[in-house]
Scaffold this motif. Structure first.
Motif, PDB file in Angstrom:
ATOM      1  N   ASP A 120       0.822  -1.209   0.000  1.00  0.00           N
ATOM      2  CA  ASP A 120       0.000   0.000   0.000  1.00  0.00           C
ATOM      3  C   ASP A 120       0.860   1.264   0.000  1.00  0.00           C
ATOM      4  OD1 ASP A 120      -2.561   1.391   0.213  1.00  0.00           O
ATOM      5  OD2 ASP A 120      -1.966   1.862   2.258  1.00  0.00           O
ATOM      6  N   ARG A 130       2.078   1.158  -3.889  1.00  0.00           N
ATOM      7  CA  ARG A 130       0.810   1.733  -4.348  1.00  0.00           C
ATOM      8  C   ARG A 130       0.062   0.759  -5.264  1.00  0.00           C
ATOM      9  NH1 ARG A 130       0.492   5.610  -0.529  1.00  0.00           N
ATOM     10  NH2 ARG A 130       2.233   7.075  -0.635  1.00  0.00           N
ATOM     11  N   LEU A 131      -0.057  -0.472  -4.789  1.00  0.00           N
ATOM     12  CA  LEU A 131      -0.747  -1.514  -5.557  1.00  0.00           C
ATOM     13  C   LEU A 131      -2.173  -1.077  -5.874  1.00  0.00           C
ATOM     14  CD1 LEU A 131      -0.693  -4.507  -6.600  1.00  0.00           C
ATOM     15  CD2 LEU A 131      -1.613  -5.130  -4.348  1.00  0.00           C
ATOM     16  N   GLN A 132      -2.589  -1.275  -7.143  1.00  0.00           N
ATOM     17  CA  GLN A 132      -3.910  -0.862  -7.600  1.00  0.00           C
ATOM     18  C   GLN A 132      -4.775  -2.071  -7.920  1.00  0.00           C
ATOM     19  OE1 GLN A 132      -4.802   2.524  -7.687  1.00  0.00           O
ATOM     20  NE2 GLN A 132      -2.829   2.594  -6.600  1.00  0.00           N
ATOM     21  N   PRO A 133      -6.101  -1.943  -7.749  1.00  0.00           N
ATOM     22  CA  PRO A 133      -7.001  -3.034  -8.138  1.00  0.00           C
ATOM     23  C   PRO A 133      -6.793  -3.415  -9.596  1.00  0.00           C
ATOM     24  CG  PRO A 133      -8.193  -1.368  -6.893  1.00  0.00           C
ATOM     25  CD  PRO A 133      -6.840  -0.793  -7.175  1.00  0.00           C
ATOM     26  N   GLU A 193      -4.210  -4.956 -10.869  1.00  0.00           N
ATOM     27  CA  GLU A 193      -2.819  -5.211 -11.212  1.00  0.00           C
ATOM     28  C   GLU A 193      -2.457  -6.658 -10.876  1.00  0.00           C
ATOM     29  OE1 GLU A 193      -0.158  -1.300 -11.246  1.00  0.00           O
ATOM     30  OE2 GLU A 193      -0.690  -1.896  -9.205  1.00  0.00           O
ATOM     31  N   ALA A 240      -5.981  -7.122  -6.266  1.00  0.00           N
ATOM     32  CA  ALA A 240      -4.984  -7.542  -7.244  1.00  0.00           C
ATOM     33  C   ALA A 240      -5.251  -8.963  -7.718  1.00  0.00           C
ATOM     34  CB  ALA A 240      -3.580  -7.451  -6.642  1.00  0.00           C
ATOM     35  N   ASP A 254       3.026  -6.808 -12.716  1.00  0.00           N
ATOM     36  CA  ASP A 254       2.989  -5.356 -12.492  1.00  0.00           C
ATOM     37  C   ASP A 254       3.718  -4.994 -11.207  1.00  0.00           C
ATOM     38  OD1 ASP A 254       1.318  -4.790 -14.785  1.00  0.00           O
ATOM     39  OD2 ASP A 254      -0.308  -5.725 -13.645  1.00  0.00           O
TER      40      ASP A 254
END
Length: 320
Positions: free
Chosen positions: A130, A134-137, A139, A163, A205
């Motif tokens: 996080d 900055r993991l994004q939905p 990915e 993810a 990613d």
């Protein structure tokens, strides 16, 4: 009191008795009920961890129990409070003195064993995914060592954050544990074509890499342009060398993470993260997996489980 400690670096740890001094200013005395074990404890015993306190040193980095005494100037905690605490050492004992600002109150229904298995593993993965990556939905997240105490939490949190999780672990049993934690795709770490398997899924990613060595290299080469690679640890014992020209050509970012370092220079990162994690726990969205529990006089057996990589999830030492 009894404590599992080393007299010198590289000396075998032993269960000994000694007198613990009263808590100092800003500290609390913690009556320990459980202590979570980490690969870093093995490094600490050998003098190869980032922090090197002067021996003799009591091992154990994360602990949970009840506040039994307050040092001068402590506010916000009272005797009888149930808390989790994290330090570089001191947890494999019946009692410890810990800085009050490194303690977090436990949810009422959280067992000490869950709390001792919670902080470093979940905290490392949440801050990494996080705050740092900055993991994004949507990915694709690749997790190495995905059935271990830390890797399994990365699978669980990554899935919780939306993810598509690719778990890499050794053998069908460990891969099944990762699948139950939320992994969508499973890769056996013994495979010779890990890079190709990741690329066949569309590439990575974000890579959560805790093993090092050749596995790091294969994941690195399977990372998509603009990807992020989290260097979490080197359980294989081999620190990878990163070709900077590949970073340039693919616009890759390699991100280091030492969770404990935030205790000193930015503690709010940890307290905010733990607050979110405890909320998820209370909502039933996180489920700590404890693979083995050992009493204090068998702490050596617990560390050996880690050394041989036989655990799936956390190993916890309980203190009667």
């Amino acid at each position: 009191m009894r404590a599992f400690r080393i007299a010198a670096y590289d000396a075998p740890p032993e269960l000994v008795e000694f007198d613990l001094p009263p808590p100092g200013p800003g500290e609390i005395r913690l009556k320990i009920e459980a202590c979570g074990l980490n690969f870093a404890d093995l490094l600490m015993a050998r003098g190869r961890y980032q922090e090197r306190p002067e021996p003799p040193v009591t091992l154990g980095m994360e602990m949970a129990g009840t506040v039994s005494a307050l040092g001068e100037g402590v506010t916000g905690l009272t005797v009888g409070d149930r808390v989790a605490a994290q330090n570089s050492h001191g947890g494999l004992a019946e009692e410890a003195n810990v800085r009050a600002d490194w303690c977090v109150r436990l949810p009422d229904d959280m067992p000490a064993s869950d709390a001792a298995a919670f902080q470093i593993a979940y905290g490392t993965s949440h801050v990494a995914l996080d705050y740092r990556a900055r993991l994004q939905p949507g990915e694709r997240l690749v997790v190495t060592g995905a059935a271990g105490g830390v890797g399994l939490t990365a699978v669980e949190i990554g899935a919780l954050m939306g993810a598509e999780v690719v778990a890499i672990a050794r053998g069908e049993e460990k891969l099944e544990v990762a699948r139950q934690a939320g992994a969508t795709h499973l890769i056996d770490a013994r495979s010779l074509d890990i890079r190709e398997q990741i690329k066949a899924l569309g590439g990575a990613d974000v890579v959560y890499e805790a093993v090092g060595g050749d596995l790091f290299t294969q994941c690195f080469r399977a990372t998509n342009p603009d990807g992020r690679i989290l260097a979490i640890g080197f359980a294989s014992g081999e620190v990878p060398q990163i070709p900077a020209n590949h970073l340039l050509v693919k616009n890759l970012t390699v991100i280091g993470l030492y969770w404990g370092g935030y205790r000193v220079h930015r503690p709010k990162v940890l307290t905010d993260s733990l607050a979110q994690l405890f909320r998820w726990y209370e909502e039933g969205r996180l489920h700590p997996r404890i693979s083995q529990q050992f009493p204090l006089d068998r702490a050596a057996d617990g560390l050996e489980m880690l050394r041989l990589r036989k655990s799936t999830g956390k190993v916890v030492v309980t203190v009667p």
